[in-house]
Design a protein around this motif. Structure first.
Motif, mmCIF file in Angstrom:
data_model
loop_
_atom_site.group_PDB
_atom_site.id
_atom_site.type_symbol
_atom_site.label_atom_id
_atom_site.label_comp_id
_atom_site.label_asym_id
_atom_site.label_seq_id
_atom_site.Cartn_x
_atom_site.Cartn_y
_atom_site.Cartn_z
ATOM 1 N N ILE A 112 -3.617 -12.905 7.056
ATOM 2 C CA ILE A 112 -2.209 -13.248 7.259
ATOM 3 C C ILE A 112 -1.353 -11.992 7.209
ATOM 4 O O ILE A 112 -0.482 -11.773 8.070
ATOM 5 C CB ILE A 112 -1.752 -14.271 6.205
ATOM 6 C CG1 ILE A 112 -2.424 -15.621 6.448
ATOM 7 C CG2 ILE A 112 -0.234 -14.432 6.226
ATOM 8 C CD1 ILE A 112 -2.222 -16.610 5.326
ATOM 9 N N ALA A 113 -1.603 -11.139 6.216
ATOM 10 C CA ALA A 113 -0.845 -9.898 6.109
ATOM 11 C C ALA A 113 -1.112 -8.980 7.301
ATOM 12 O O ALA A 113 -0.187 -8.361 7.844
ATOM 13 C CB ALA A 113 -1.193 -9.191 4.797
ATOM 14 N N THR A 114 -2.371 -8.882 7.725
ATOM 15 C CA THR A 114 -2.714 -8.017 8.854
ATOM 16 C C THR A 114 -2.061 -8.515 10.141
ATOM 17 O O THR A 114 -1.516 -7.721 10.925
ATOM 18 C CB THR A 114 -4.240 -7.963 9.024
ATOM 19 O OG1 THR A 114 -4.832 -7.479 7.812
ATOM 20 C CG2 THR A 114 -4.625 -7.028 10.161
ATOM 21 N N THR A 115 -2.098 -9.825 10.366
ATOM 22 C CA THR A 115 -1.449 -10.398 11.546
ATOM 23 C C THR A 115 0.049 -10.148 11.522
ATOM 24 O O THR A 115 0.660 -9.799 12.545
ATOM 25 C CB THR A 115 -1.728 -11.905 11.620
ATOM 26 O OG1 THR A 115 -3.139 -12.130 11.628
ATOM 27 C CG2 THR A 115 -1.113 -12.516 12.864
ATOM 28 N N LEU A 116 0.646 -10.298 10.360
ATOM 29 C CA LEU A 116 2.087 -10.072 10.233
ATOM 30 C C LEU A 116 2.453 -8.623 10.513
ATOM 31 O O LEU A 116 3.491 -8.346 11.144
ATOM 32 C CB LEU A 116 2.541 -10.485 8.833
ATOM 33 C CG LEU A 116 4.031 -10.315 8.519
ATOM 34 C CD1 LEU A 116 4.878 -11.116 9.502
ATOM 35 C CD2 LEU A 116 4.325 -10.742 7.084
ATOM 36 N N GLY A 150 2.788 -0.576 5.130
ATOM 37 C CA GLY A 150 3.156 -0.236 3.758
ATOM 38 C C GLY A 150 3.972 -1.317 3.086
ATOM 39 O O GLY A 150 3.758 -1.638 1.907
ATOM 40 N N LEU A 151 4.905 -1.916 3.846
ATOM 41 C CA LEU A 151 5.769 -2.948 3.265
ATOM 42 C C LEU A 151 4.992 -4.215 2.942
ATOM 43 O O LEU A 151 5.061 -4.727 1.812
ATOM 44 C CB LEU A 151 6.904 -3.260 4.242
ATOM 45 C CG LEU A 151 7.856 -4.389 3.815
ATOM 46 C CD1 LEU A 151 8.612 -4.004 2.555
ATOM 47 C CD2 LEU A 151 8.821 -4.715 4.953
ATOM 48 N N ILE A 152 4.233 -4.738 3.907
ATOM 49 C CA ILE A 152 3.567 -6.030 3.722
ATOM 50 C C ILE A 152 2.396 -5.903 2.755
ATOM 51 O O ILE A 152 2.257 -6.696 1.811
ATOM 52 C CB ILE A 152 3.105 -6.596 5.066
ATOM 53 C CG1 ILE A 152 4.305 -6.774 6.001
ATOM 54 C CG2 ILE A 152 2.383 -7.918 4.863
ATOM 55 C CD1 ILE A 152 5.391 -7.669 5.435
ATOM 56 N N THR A 156 2.513 -7.631 -0.955
ATOM 57 C CA THR A 156 1.523 -8.684 -1.217
ATOM 58 C C THR A 156 0.470 -8.245 -2.228
ATOM 59 O O THR A 156 -0.102 -9.087 -2.922
ATOM 60 C CB THR A 156 0.837 -9.106 0.092
ATOM 61 O OG1 THR A 156 1.833 -9.390 1.078
ATOM 62 C CG2 THR A 156 -0.025 -10.344 -0.107
ATOM 63 N N GLY A 157 0.225 -6.954 -2.327
ATOM 64 C CA GLY A 157 -0.819 -6.476 -3.224
ATOM 65 C C GLY A 157 -0.348 -6.159 -4.630
ATOM 66 O O GLY A 157 -1.026 -6.501 -5.607
ATOM 67 N N PHE A 158 0.832 -5.515 -4.756
ATOM 68 C CA PHE A 158 1.243 -5.003 -6.062
ATOM 69 C C PHE A 158 2.187 -5.934 -6.816
ATOM 70 O O PHE A 158 2.159 -5.967 -8.046
ATOM 71 C CB PHE A 158 1.893 -3.620 -5.894
ATOM 72 C CG PHE A 158 0.925 -2.557 -5.467
ATOM 73 C CD1 PHE A 158 0.033 -2.002 -6.372
ATOM 74 C CD2 PHE A 158 0.891 -2.121 -4.156
ATOM 75 C CE1 PHE A 158 -0.873 -1.034 -5.984
ATOM 76 C CE2 PHE A 158 -0.008 -1.151 -3.750
ATOM 77 C CZ PHE A 158 -0.894 -0.602 -4.660
ATOM 78 N N VAL A 159 3.031 -6.672 -6.124
ATOM 79 C CA VAL A 159 3.935 -7.596 -6.824
ATOM 80 C C VAL A 159 3.169 -8.667 -7.601
ATOM 81 O O VAL A 159 3.500 -8.943 -8.759
ATOM 82 C CB VAL A 159 4.935 -8.210 -5.831
ATOM 83 C CG1 VAL A 159 5.748 -9.329 -6.495
ATOM 84 C CG2 VAL A 159 5.875 -7.146 -5.300
ATOM 85 N N PRO A 160 2.120 -9.288 -7.025
ATOM 86 C CA PRO A 160 1.351 -10.259 -7.826
ATOM 87 C C PRO A 160 0.688 -9.638 -9.054
ATOM 88 O O PRO A 160 0.552 -10.312 -10.080
ATOM 89 C CB PRO A 160 0.302 -10.776 -6.834
ATOM 90 C CG PRO A 160 0.907 -10.579 -5.499
ATOM 91 C CD PRO A 160 1.691 -9.312 -5.610
ATOM 92 N N ILE A 161 0.286 -8.365 -8.955
ATOM 93 C CA ILE A 161 -0.315 -7.718 -10.130
ATOM 94 C C ILE A 161 0.712 -7.600 -11.250
ATOM 95 O O ILE A 161 0.437 -7.896 -12.421
ATOM 96 C CB ILE A 161 -0.874 -6.339 -9.753
ATOM 97 C CG1 ILE A 161 -2.042 -6.489 -8.772
ATOM 98 C CG2 ILE A 161 -1.338 -5.590 -11.003
ATOM 99 C CD1 ILE A 161 -2.612 -5.165 -8.306
ATOM 100 N N GLY A 162 1.931 -7.160 -10.890
ATOM 101 C CA GLY A 162 2.985 -7.059 -11.905
ATOM 102 C C GLY A 162 3.347 -8.411 -12.489
ATOM 103 O O GLY A 162 3.555 -8.543 -13.702
ATOM 104 N N LEU A 163 3.423 -9.432 -11.635
ATOM 105 C CA LEU A 163 3.742 -10.774 -12.130
ATOM 106 C C LEU A 163 2.658 -11.285 -13.050
ATOM 107 O O LEU A 163 2.954 -11.851 -14.115
ATOM 108 C CB LEU A 163 3.917 -11.717 -10.935
ATOM 109 C CG LEU A 163 4.155 -13.190 -11.289
ATOM 110 C CD1 LEU A 163 5.451 -13.364 -12.056
ATOM 111 C CD2 LEU A 163 4.164 -14.052 -10.020
ATOM 112 N N TRP A 164 1.400 -11.101 -12.665
ATOM 113 C CA TRP A 164 0.293 -11.562 -13.511
ATOM 114 C C TRP A 164 0.305 -10.842 -14.862
ATOM 115 O O TRP A 164 0.065 -11.456 -15.908
ATOM 116 C CB TRP A 164 -1.034 -11.323 -12.802
ATOM 117 C CG TRP A 164 -2.229 -11.599 -13.649
ATOM 118 C CD1 TRP A 164 -2.799 -12.802 -13.929
ATOM 119 C CD2 TRP A 164 -3.009 -10.616 -14.366
ATOM 120 N NE1 TRP A 164 -3.878 -12.651 -14.761
ATOM 121 C CE2 TRP A 164 -4.035 -11.319 -15.040
ATOM 122 C CE3 TRP A 164 -2.947 -9.233 -14.470
ATOM 123 C CZ2 TRP A 164 -4.974 -10.663 -15.831
ATOM 124 C CZ3 TRP A 164 -3.889 -8.583 -15.254
ATOM 125 C CH2 TRP A 164 -4.891 -9.294 -15.925
#
Length: 289
Positions: A112-116, A150-152, A156-164
């Motif tokens: 999904i991220a790659t397509t976006l 870089g944005l997507i 998608t990769g680092f924000v979930p890590i911080g939230l977790w």
């Protein structure tokens, strides 16, 4: 050794028999093939405190970070299941963590991220071309491709890590790291149709499309994260939800003003001299430019 006050009395009859005891009545013999599992009391429970486990269901087998089998478990989905999860993110009828059913995947979020990323580059290029229509020689801005990646991927990769990490810090451990990745990954589905229709040179329409994408994805995130963050203190849960919405609003603003706003920093970065180096030259030569 001297007797210290212990007296033992044994009644033995003349035949040497110890008497009629009821030991034989208590003894029973059972057949066994020696393949029966050992007593469950002797087992040591597995450690489910890692970042990829929710502490409830034990892993199916022992896997290590440096083995392919460890990562294969996060791609154990088929196309129909990925499509079902994508549809559930657009039309949520039940909590998304229930739809994952203890089997979160990284296959769907990655593609999904790659397509976006590629759709953002394509539609931003079309939008830029329409804005510069009439120019003698149009130049592709390949910085948009690296900017989209870089944005997507970063969001998608680092924000979930911080939230977790924050959830673990405040005692909300009902969601694993992979589930957070899956949640944010499938939340990006709405941005694909938004990016496809945001090439229009009409600025007002672009604002409307991006606003719809932000509202739908933000509602999806808050709806599914609230049962997880609500186990913390009321003040902490509100702060976490506000932080999630604020970061997601930042993503929407970055998409709007980086890819669908003429004169944005990324578009201004185009050299316009018809020259490039490396991969840019090769791509231009393939396109006949």
């Amino acid at each position: 050794m001297a007797n210290r006050g212990y007296d033992v009395v044994v009644d033995v009859d003349e035949g040497g028999d110890l008497g009629n005891t009821d030991l034989q009545e208590d003894l029973e013999f059972h057949s066994s093939n020696f393949n029966d599992p050992p007593n469950s009391r002797s087992k040591i429970p597995p450690d489910n405190s890692g970042p990829f486990s929710n502490g409830q269901n034990p892993p199916p087998s022992k896997r290590f970070l440096w083995t392919l089998s460890f990562y294969a478990q996060f791609f154990d989905v088929d196309t129909s299941e990925v499509l079902r999860r994508c549809t559930s993110s657009l039309y949520p009828r039940s909590p998304f963590l229930d739809i994952l059913d203890g089997n979160p995947d990284l296959y769907g979020p990655f593609w999904i991220a790659t397509t976006l990323v590629f759709i953002l580059f394509l539609t931003a290029t079309i939008s830029q071309y329409l804005a510069e229509k009439g120019v003698d020689h149009f130049e592709y801005n390949f910085q948009l491709l690296s900017g989209a990646a870089g944005l997507i991927y970063g969001y998608t990769g680092f924000v979930p890590i911080g939230l977790w990490g924050l959830l673990r810090w405040f005692g909300a451990e009902s969601a694993t790291l992979v589930e957070c990745w899956a949640l944010y990954g499938y939340a990006n589905v709405i941005w694909i149709p938004v990016a496809l229709i945001s090439w229009s040179p009409v600025t007002a329409l672009n604002y409307v499309f991006v606003a719809i994408g932000f509202l739908m994805s933000a509602v999806f995130l808050v709806r599914n994260l609230w049962p997880v963050v609500s186990v913390t203190e009321a003040k902490v849960s509100r702060i976490l939800v506000i932080g999630v919405v604020a970061l997601h609003a930042g993503l929407a603003i970055a998409i709007k003003f980086t890819f669908f706003a003429h004169g944005s920093p990324a578009i201004k970065g185009s050299t316009g001299d018809g020259k490039g180096d490396g991969a840019e030259k090769m791509i231009r030569s393939l396109l006949g430019l």
